[in-house]
Design an enzyme around this catalytic site. Structure first.
Site, PDB file in Angstrom:
ATOM      1  CE1 TYR A  25      -3.281  -2.889   0.284  1.00 12.99           C
ATOM      2  CE2 TYR A  25      -2.255  -3.401   2.394  1.00 12.99           C
ATOM      3  CZ  TYR A  25      -3.107  -3.739   1.352  1.00 12.99           C
ATOM      4  OH  TYR A  25      -3.778  -4.939   1.381  1.00 12.99           O
ATOM      5  CB  THR A  38      -7.980   0.219  20.032  1.00 12.76           C
ATOM      6  OG1 THR A  38      -7.042   1.301  19.991  1.00 12.76           O
ATOM      7  CG2 THR A  38      -7.222  -1.090  20.182  1.00 12.76           C
TER       8      THR A  38
END
Ligand SMILES: *[C@@H]1O[C@H](CO)[C@@H](O)[C@H](O)[C@H]1NC(C)=O
Ligand SMILES: *[C@@H]1O[C@H](CO)[C@@H](O)[C@H](O)[C@H]1NC(C)=O
Ligand SMILES: *[C@@H]1O[C@H](CO)[C@@H](O)[C@H](O)[C@H]1NC(C)=O
Length: 324
Positions: free
Chosen positions: A156, A228
Site C-alpha cells: 500500500y 482500537t
C-alpha cells in the site's frame, strides 16, 4: 417510551448537529456517552466493524491460553531517528512522522510477512493509576499504553489506504508502568505535553528513535485484531511486548492535565481514553516466550514431543501423526 426510541432520537439529533457544523466524523467520536465506543459502529456505516466485528482489539491476554510458537522470529525495528508532530486530537495524543521525511523506519520480522513502515504512535492513559491501558494482561490494566502503528509498505501507498485493507497494519503495544525513572526516549515526547493541552494543538517532536523507545526485550505476544479506534478495521497484527516502559508520576500528572476540547470549551480531561475489552472469539494468541524453560511452567506449547508426517503419495494421502 422504550430505550430504543430514545436512542434513535438521540442519534438523529446528533447527526443533524454534525451535518450542520460540517464537522468530519474523525473529529467527532469520543470515549463516553452517546458518541462513545458502544455507538461507534452505529454513527458511521463505514465503522460497522466496531459493533459487528469479531476480531476486535483490545483484548485481555490470558497467560494460560498463550501458545508458544518456536517459529516466531524477533521483531526488527530500524534505528533511524524520525521527526514529526505530537497532536491532541481531542480523543488521544498521537505522534505522526513527517510525510516528507526521507528516512523510513521499517518494522519487520516477528510474525510479519511484509515490511511495515512506522507512521504513528498513540497514547492511551487513565485518570488514575488503576486504569489506562487498552490491552490487559491477566485482567491487569497499566496506567497507560503506547501503541506504535506501521502500515504495509509493500502493498500500500500510505496509512489511510492500508488501514482498511488486508494485512494493512502492524501495531506494537508498549505497556507503560509507573516507575522512578523515565524512559529517556519517551522524554522527547513527554517534554512537549504542555504544548498540546487542547484539542487541535500540535507540537514538533524531533529525532525520536523508535528502537530506543522499545523496552529491552525480545519477548512478545501476538494476535490478529483491529485498530482500537474507529473504524475498528480488522487489519492489524498486534505485538504486545512482554516488558513495560516506565514513566514517573510527574509525566502522568502532566498527561492528566490535557483536555478534550479547545481552549474556549475544554470539556472533560483527555484521559480515560481506552476502548473496552473485546471478546477473543477463539483467536489464538501466540508467544515466542518459551515458558517451558521455567520450572513452574503451565503454559501449553506447540513444541510438544509430537509431530506430523506426510504419508507417501502411494498411501491414501492423509496425514498421520507419530509420537517420537
Ligand atoms: C525499508 O524497507 C524497504 C522495502 O519495503 C527498503 O526498500 C528500504 O531500504 C528499507 N529501509 C531501510 C532503512 O532499511
Ligand atoms: C493514500 O494513497 C491513496 C492511493 O494511492 C491516495 O489516493 C490517497 O490520496 C493517499 N492519501 C494520503 C493521505 O496521502
Ligand atoms: C476513569 O475511569 C475509571 C474506570 O472506569 C473511573 O473509575 C474513573 O472515575 C474515571 N475518571 C474520570 C475522571 O473520568
Amino acid at each position: 417510551m422504550c430505550l430504543r426510541h430514545l436512542l434513535l432520537c438521540l442519534l438523529v439529533g446528533v447527526i443533524v448537529i454534525v451535518n450542520e457544523s460540517e464537522a468530519s466524523w474523525d473529529e467527532w467520536w469520543t470515549y463516553d456517552g452517546i458518541s462513545g465506543p458502544a455507538f461507534w459502529g452505529l454513527i458511521n456505516p463505514q465503522w460497522s466493524l466496531c459493533s459487528k466485528g469479531r476480531r476486535q482489539s483490545p483484548i485481555n491476554i490470558e497467560p494460560d491460553k498463550l501458545l508458544f510458537d518456536r517459529h516466531l522470529r524477533p521483531v526488527l525495528v530500524d534505528k533511524h531517528k524520525v521527526s514529526g508532530h505530537l497532536y491532541n486530537t481531542g480523543q488521544f495524543l498521537v505522534f505522526r512522522a513527517d510525510r516528507e521525511a526521507k528516512v523510513r523506519v521499517n518494522i519487520t520480522g516477528g510474525p510479519l510477512a511484509y515490511h511495515y513502515q512506522f507512521e504513528e504512535i498513540y497514547i492511551h492513559y487513565g485518570m488514575d493509576n488503576d486504569h489506562g491501558s487498552e490491552h490487559r494482561i491477566n485482567n491487569y490494566a497499566f496506567p497507560a499504553e503506547i501503541q506504535v502503528y506501521g502500515y504495509n509498505a509493500e502493498l500500500y501507498h500510505n496509512m489511510s489506504e492500508a488501514q482498511h485493507k488486508s494485512q494493512g497494519l502492524v501495531a506494537i503495544s508498549l505497556m507503560v508502568q509507573l516507575g522512578e525513572t523515565l524512559n529517556p526516549e519517551l522524554q522527547i515526547i513527554t517534554s512537549v505535553f504542555n504544548k498540546v493541552i487542547y484539542r487541535g494543538d500540535a507540537a514538533p517532536v524531533r529525532h525520536l528513535s523508535l528502537k530506543s523507545l522499545l523496552p529491552d526485550t525480545n519477548g512478545y505476544m501476538t494476535y490478529e485484531g483491529s485498530t482500537t479506534h474507529p473504524g475498528c478495521w480488522e487489519t492489524a497484527v498486534w505485538l504486545i511486548l512482554n516488558k513495560p516502559i516506565y514513566v514517573t508520576a510527574r509525566e502522568l500528572y502532566a498527561l492528566r492535565k490535557l483536555m478534550q476540547g479547545p481552549p474556549t470549551t475544554p470539556k472533560a480531561p483527555l484521559g480515560n481514553n481506552s476502548r473496552p475489552l473485546q471478546d477473543l472469539h477463539y483467536r489464538t494468541i501466540r508467544t515466542n516466550i518459551d515458558f517451558r524453560k521455567r520450572p513452574d511452567a503451565k503454559c501449553p506449547s506447540m513444541a510438544q514431543d509430537m509431530h506430523y508426517r506426510a504419508n507417501t503419495w502411494q498411501d491414501d494421502g492423509s496425514l498421520s501423526h507419530n509420537v517420537v
